[in-house]
Scaffold this motif. Structure first.
Motif, PDB file in Angstrom:
ATOM      1  N   TYR A   1      -5.409  -5.464  -7.770  1.00  0.00           N
ATOM      2  CA  TYR A   1      -4.196  -4.650  -7.615  1.00  0.00           C
ATOM      3  C   TYR A   1      -3.898  -3.841  -8.872  1.00  0.00           C
ATOM      4  O   TYR A   1      -4.466  -4.090  -9.935  1.00  0.00           O
ATOM      5  N   GLY A   2      -2.956  -2.897  -8.690  1.00  0.00           N
ATOM      6  CA  GLY A   2      -2.573  -2.061  -9.833  1.00  0.00           C
ATOM      7  C   GLY A   2      -3.450  -0.832  -9.956  1.00  0.00           C
ATOM      8  O   GLY A   2      -3.557  -0.243 -11.035  1.00  0.00           O
ATOM      9  N   PHE A   3      -4.061  -0.435  -8.831  1.00  0.00           N
ATOM     10  CA  PHE A   3      -4.980   0.711  -8.859  1.00  0.00           C
ATOM     11  C   PHE A   3      -4.631   1.765  -7.801  1.00  0.00           C
ATOM     12  O   PHE A   3      -4.132   1.438  -6.722  1.00  0.00           O
ATOM     13  N   MET A   4      -4.962   3.007  -8.143  1.00  0.00           N
ATOM     14  CA  MET A   4      -5.034   4.061  -7.135  1.00  0.00           C
ATOM     15  C   MET A   4      -6.504   4.185  -6.739  1.00  0.00           C
ATOM     16  O   MET A   4      -7.386   4.122  -7.612  1.00  0.00           O
TER      17      MET A   4
ATOM     18  N   ALA B   1       5.423   3.673  -8.208  1.00  0.00           N
ATOM     19  CA  ALA B   1       4.410   2.650  -7.873  1.00  0.00           C
ATOM     20  C   ALA B   1       3.988   1.907  -9.137  1.00  0.00           C
ATOM     21  O   ALA B   1       3.852   0.679  -9.149  1.00  0.00           O
ATOM     22  N   ASN B   2       3.814   2.658 -10.217  1.00  0.00           N
ATOM     23  CA  ASN B   2       3.421   2.043 -11.493  1.00  0.00           C
ATOM     24  C   ASN B   2       4.529   1.131 -12.015  1.00  0.00           C
ATOM     25  O   ASN B   2       4.268   0.029 -12.514  1.00  0.00           O
ATOM     26  N   LEU B   3       5.766   1.577 -11.843  1.00  0.00           N
ATOM     27  CA  LEU B   3       6.910   0.754 -12.280  1.00  0.00           C
ATOM     28  C   LEU B   3       6.910  -0.572 -11.514  1.00  0.00           C
ATOM     29  O   LEU B   3       7.076  -1.649 -12.109  1.00  0.00           O
ATOM     30  N   LEU B   4       6.705  -0.479 -10.199  1.00  0.00           N
ATOM     31  CA  LEU B   4       6.696  -1.711  -9.389  1.00  0.00           C
ATOM     32  C   LEU B   4       5.557  -2.633  -9.818  1.00  0.00           C
ATOM     33  O   LEU B   4       5.708  -3.851  -9.865  1.00  0.00           O
ATOM     34  N   SER B   5       4.426  -2.022 -10.135  1.00  0.00           N
ATOM     35  CA  SER B   5       3.280  -2.808 -10.598  1.00  0.00           C
ATOM     36  C   SER B   5       3.631  -3.489 -11.928  1.00  0.00           C
ATOM     37  O   SER B   5       3.351  -4.673 -12.129  1.00  0.00           O
TER      38      SER B   5
ATOM     39  N   VAL C   1       0.233  -3.791  -6.116  1.00  0.00           N
ATOM     40  CA  VAL C   1       0.302  -2.444  -5.526  1.00  0.00           C
ATOM     41  C   VAL C   1      -1.084  -1.809  -5.499  1.00  0.00           C
ATOM     42  O   VAL C   1      -1.833  -1.900  -6.476  1.00  0.00           O
ATOM     43  N   VAL C   2      -1.403  -1.187  -4.371  1.00  0.00           N
ATOM     44  CA  VAL C   2      -2.588  -0.330  -4.275  1.00  0.00           C
ATOM     45  C   VAL C   2      -2.088   1.012  -3.748  1.00  0.00           C
ATOM     46  O   VAL C   2      -1.284   1.049  -2.815  1.00  0.00           O
TER      47      VAL C   2
ATOM     48  N   VAL D   1       0.881  -1.172   0.000  1.00  0.00           N
ATOM     49  CA  VAL D   1       0.000   0.000   0.000  1.00  0.00           C
ATOM     50  C   VAL D   1       0.916   1.219   0.000  1.00  0.00           C
ATOM     51  O   VAL D   1       1.699   1.406   0.941  1.00  0.00           O
ATOM     52  N   ILE D   2       0.845   1.991  -1.065  1.00  0.00           N
ATOM     53  CA  ILE D   2       1.770   3.118  -1.236  1.00  0.00           C
ATOM     54  C   ILE D   2       0.973   4.416  -1.240  1.00  0.00           C
ATOM     55  O   ILE D   2       0.022   4.569  -2.016  1.00  0.00           O
TER      56      ILE D   2
END
Ligand code: F6P
Length: 357
Positions: free
Chosen positions: A312-315, A118-122, A128-129, A107-108
């Motif tokens: 996952y992969g969302f804001m 965060a997008n790169l990590l995803s 990632v959320v 959770v970032i």
């Protein structure tokens, strides 16, 4: 069982703790078994394995607490793929700690720069959320970020204080408001504080128009003028410069910030006494206001719901008065700015506020 890592990255703001508490409460209240890990000082904690296990008690009593219990730092995205001074591959290292701790997700909480990483990590395959924080409200994909409203309140209060002294002395006062390269914070605080002139980055100003607005007030019998200057405000001439030329101009400037340059020009053109107030980081400090407490808690609760569903992969953002999930790739690398034809700007002009344009 879910193993969840938390980190807060970039400039701090109010309600970071409230948002994390919201995530944890929503997870715990679902009845799911949760193990939590807090990475210290943003991505640095994830890169260097600087973390500790967190307990539900760590999130108790923090709804009203400003700052972030995890600490934060800025790790610029443009250097994230470069090895550190000891040759460590930062991206690989973050993946290493994620897999070593057998995390189900991260959770970032962060703003623009944070979302790029965060997008790169995803994209690298981590779950990632994210949650949208920043006093600037300049994050793409969400109408609102937490921290913004609390900062508007503080900036407004500053303008309120300036009003009384500006009135007593009959001075022109400039209040410089944060917001980085966008005008949401200066515009909202300026309108709430009854500013007469508001200079925002999206609308380059003409100093002669600013002077005209001051003179018009004088003609109408006003003793003083309050000008809100966004820290990123730019004149029409400077807006014509290339990014590099403008950067060089700022670096070579004898003024500590744009407000002082504007003050000197107004003083010269009007002969009036001009004073500058810069509340600076006070705008990011202290407790979140009631709006941000509720808003960050709601976003946190919905982030918890996404984690429970394994989405996952969302804001978790806010669009048209609804909490929504926005794909990270749609958020990363984009800046949300005020449209020069936005209704709020038209209405501000109807109220007689000058934008110096
Ligand atoms: O992004 C939040 C913000 O407070 C901006 O408004 C401001 O330009 C910047 O951070 C200041 O950064 P720092 O805390 O690194 O000085």
């Amino acid at each position: 069982m879910k193993r969840v890592g938390f980190l807060t990255s970039g400039g701090d703001c109010q309600a970071l703790n409230a948002a994390m508490r919201g995530v944890v409460k929503s997870l715990v209240n679902s009845g799911e078994q949760i193990e939590m890990f807090g990475f210290f000082d943003g991505y640095k904690g994830l890169i260097y394995g600087n973390y500790r296990m967190l307990d539900i008690s760590d999130f108790s009593g923090i709804l009203t607490r400003g700052g972030t219990i995890l600490g934060t730092s800025r790790v610029p995205f443009k250097t994230i793929k470069e090895p550190d001074e000891n040759g460590l591959d930062k991206v690989e290292s973050m993946k290493h700690w994620y897999y070593k701790l057998r995390l189900d997700c991260l959770v970032i909480l962060g703003g623009n720069g944070t979302h790029k990483t965060a997008n790169l990590l995803s994209e690298e395959g981590l779950n990632v959320v994210t949650l949208p924080k920043t006093i600037d409200n300049d994050l793409w994909g969400t109408d609102m970020t937490f921290g913004f409203q609390s900062a508007v309140d503080i900036a407004t209060q500053t303008i309120d204080y300036i009003h009384t002294t500006a009135d007593s002395h009959g001075r022109v006062f400039i209040v410089e408001i944060m917001g980085h390269k966008v005008g949401f914070l200066p515009l909202n605080a300026g309108m709430a504080g009854g500013a007469d002139i508001i200079l925002i980055p999206e609308t380059p100003y003409d100093i002669n128009k600013v002077v005209d607005a001051i003179n018009l007030r004088k003609e109408r019998g006003a003793k003083f003028t309050i000008i809100v200057v966004a820290e990123g405000a730019i004149s029409k001439e400077d807006a014509k410069l290339s990014k590099k030329e403008y950067k060089e101009k700022l670096e070579g400037s004898k003024y500590p910030s744009v407000s002082y340059e504007i003050a000197a020009k107004i003083q010269k053109k009007t002969g009036k006494e001009v004073r500058v107030t810069v509340p600076g980081h006070i705008q990011r400090g202290g407790s979140p206001d009631s709006y941000d407490r509720v808003f960050a808690s709601r976003l946190g609760a919905e982030a918890g719901a996404l984690i429970l569903k394994g989405e996952y992969g969302f804001m978790v953002g806010y669009k048209n008065r609804e909490i929504v999930k926005v794909p990270l790739q749609d958020v990363a690398g984009k800046l949300k700015m005020l449209a020069p034809d936005a209704a709020i700007i038209k209405e501000a002009k109807m109220l007689g506020i000058s934008f110096g344009d």
